[in-house]
Design an enzyme around this catalytic site. Structure first.
Site, PDB file in Angstrom:
ATOM      1  N   LEU A  83       0.854  -1.193   0.000  1.00  0.00           N
ATOM      2  CA  LEU A  83       0.000   0.000   0.000  1.00  0.00           C
ATOM      3  C   LEU A  83       0.885   1.236   0.000  1.00  0.00           C
ATOM      4  O   LEU A  83       1.892   1.289   0.716  1.00  0.00           O
ATOM      5  CB  LEU A  83      -0.899   0.031   1.242  1.00  0.00           C
ATOM      6  CG  LEU A  83      -2.187  -0.797   1.211  1.00  0.00           C
ATOM      7  CD1 LEU A  83      -2.849  -0.759   2.579  1.00  0.00           C
ATOM      8  CD2 LEU A  83      -3.146  -0.296   0.146  1.00  0.00           C
ATOM      9  N   ASP A  84       0.518   2.241  -0.795  1.00  0.00           N
ATOM     10  CA  ASP A  84       1.240   3.509  -0.796  1.00  0.00           C
ATOM     11  C   ASP A  84       1.160   4.153   0.588  1.00  0.00           C
ATOM     12  O   ASP A  84       0.207   3.902   1.341  1.00  0.00           O
ATOM     13  CB  ASP A  84       0.647   4.468  -1.830  1.00  0.00           C
ATOM     14  CG  ASP A  84       0.908   4.025  -3.262  1.00  0.00           C
ATOM     15  OD1 ASP A  84       1.902   3.304  -3.484  1.00  0.00           O
ATOM     16  OD2 ASP A  84       0.131   4.412  -4.155  1.00  0.00           O
ATOM     17  N   PRO A  85       2.124   5.018   0.943  1.00  0.00           N
ATOM     18  CA  PRO A  85       2.078   5.680   2.253  1.00  0.00           C
ATOM     19  C   PRO A  85       0.764   6.409   2.521  1.00  0.00           C
ATOM     20  O   PRO A  85       0.260   6.379   3.654  1.00  0.00           O
ATOM     21  CB  PRO A  85       3.259   6.659   2.185  1.00  0.00           C
ATOM     22  CG  PRO A  85       4.227   6.002   1.260  1.00  0.00           C
ATOM     23  CD  PRO A  85       3.381   5.321   0.222  1.00  0.00           C
TER      24      PRO A  85
ATOM     25  N   ALA B  84      -2.129   5.644   1.607  1.00  0.00           N
ATOM     26  CA  ALA B  84      -3.265   4.720   1.678  1.00  0.00           C
ATOM     27  C   ALA B  84      -3.346   4.059   3.047  1.00  0.00           C
ATOM     28  O   ALA B  84      -2.360   3.940   3.765  1.00  0.00           O
ATOM     29  CB  ALA B  84      -3.149   3.661   0.591  1.00  0.00           C
TER      30      ALA B  84
END
Length: 309
Positions: A44-46, A48
């Site tokens: 997951l992106d930061p 998110a």
């Protein structure tokens, strides 16, 4: 504080990743709880939050099978009228544009058009690799990033709320889909640009946000870790489970196929490619296996041994 006395767990910890830290940072903090053998499935992106599958112990061996063919569900918010280099709210603004010509009906139609199979452009700021280098490293160094695409499937897309310039949505998609790319493409379609401002992963096959544990709780209560981990044999809930005798266990460990017994699989007639979890006599996971013919005889062949600790 790290607790080296905690036993190594073997299973899946469904984590509710908070907004802010990277997935790798979350993993590093859990590793300090005596979990030396650890990984995760589906970064997951930061910016998110939501379901992050943390794989512990022997479960690190089943990542590919856990994710295989698995659907993900995301809800999120996008903002019309601007673009960034990362296609989300974290990046540097590249342009702004008037969005007032866009109607709610335009937005709903554009979100509906996400549905189906398509070739999706991969963001330049992503972990996708080119000649062994992550694209985000090339982008940060100011180097040209090649345009990469990948085949994705959106089975369902819905508009949850429209309060222009903000749009809330939910998508059911294949693994590997970039939600930032969906927001970016919608902005292009509407002629005003768009960026992703919020993202929540609600489901990552086969686990949902309802089963997830907050990172702060996991770190604050290390003694509760074992109770929060889903055992390896339950991490693949749709795979049949077959318990072997001690003699059959020894044969499997020696690389021999396990005979297929129709009585064990009465509800599922033999076809090649059926997958199951083989258990040892104590009921612990021994191997992942798949049906096949060997010398015209139906057998279970080992996909991945799980007996090494």
């Amino acid at each position: 504080m790290a607790d080296s006395k905690l036993a190594q767990q073997h299973g899946v910890l469904v984590l509710n990743k908070p907004k802010g830290p990277t997935s790798a940072h979350c993993i590093a903090r859990i590793k300090r709880l005596g979990q030396k053998k650890i990984g995760h499935a589906g970064t997951l992106d930061p910016m998110a939050q939501g379901v992050l599958l943390v794989l512990l112990g022997q479960c690190t061996k089943i990542s590919g099978y856990l994710m295989e063919g698995g659907e993900k569900i995301y809800s999120g918010t996008l903002e019309l009228g601007r673009t960034t280099d990362t296609w989300d709210d974290e990046g540097e603004t590249l342009s702004t544009a008037d969005w007032t010509h866009v109607t709610e009906e335009d937005v709903v139609r554009a979100v509906d058009l996400w549905t189906g199979s398509s070739e999706q452009q991969v963001p330049a700021y992503s972990a996708a690799k080119h000649k062994g280098q992550p694209l985000y490293k090339l982008a940060r160094e100011g180097k040209e990033t090649p345009v990469k695409t990948r085949r994705i499937e959106i089975s369902q897309a819905e508009t949850l709320a429209v309060e222009l310039p903000f749009v809330r949505f939910r998508v059911h998609c294949s693994s590997g889909t970039y939600i930032r790319s969906l927001a970016h493409s919608l902005g292009n379609r509407l002629g005003c640009g768009a960026v992703l401002t919020e993202l929540i992963r609600e489901y990552s096959h086969p686990f949902s946000l309802d089963e997830a544990h907050d990172l702060d709780d996991v770190l604050a209560e290390p003694a509760e870790l074992a109770g929060r981990v889903i055992p390896l044999d339950k991490a693949l809930p749709h795979w049949p489970k077959l318990r072997l005798s001690a003699a059959d266990e020894a044969r499997v460990k020696n690389g021999m196929p396990h005979p297929y017994d129709p009585a064990e699989m009465a509800s599922m007639p033999f076809t090649e490619g059926i997958r199951a979890v083989l258990l040892d006599p104590a009921g612990d996971p021994l191997a992942l296996a798949e049906t096949a013919y060997r010398n015209q005889v139906p057998v279970w062949t080992v996909l991945r041994g799980l007996w090494n600790t």
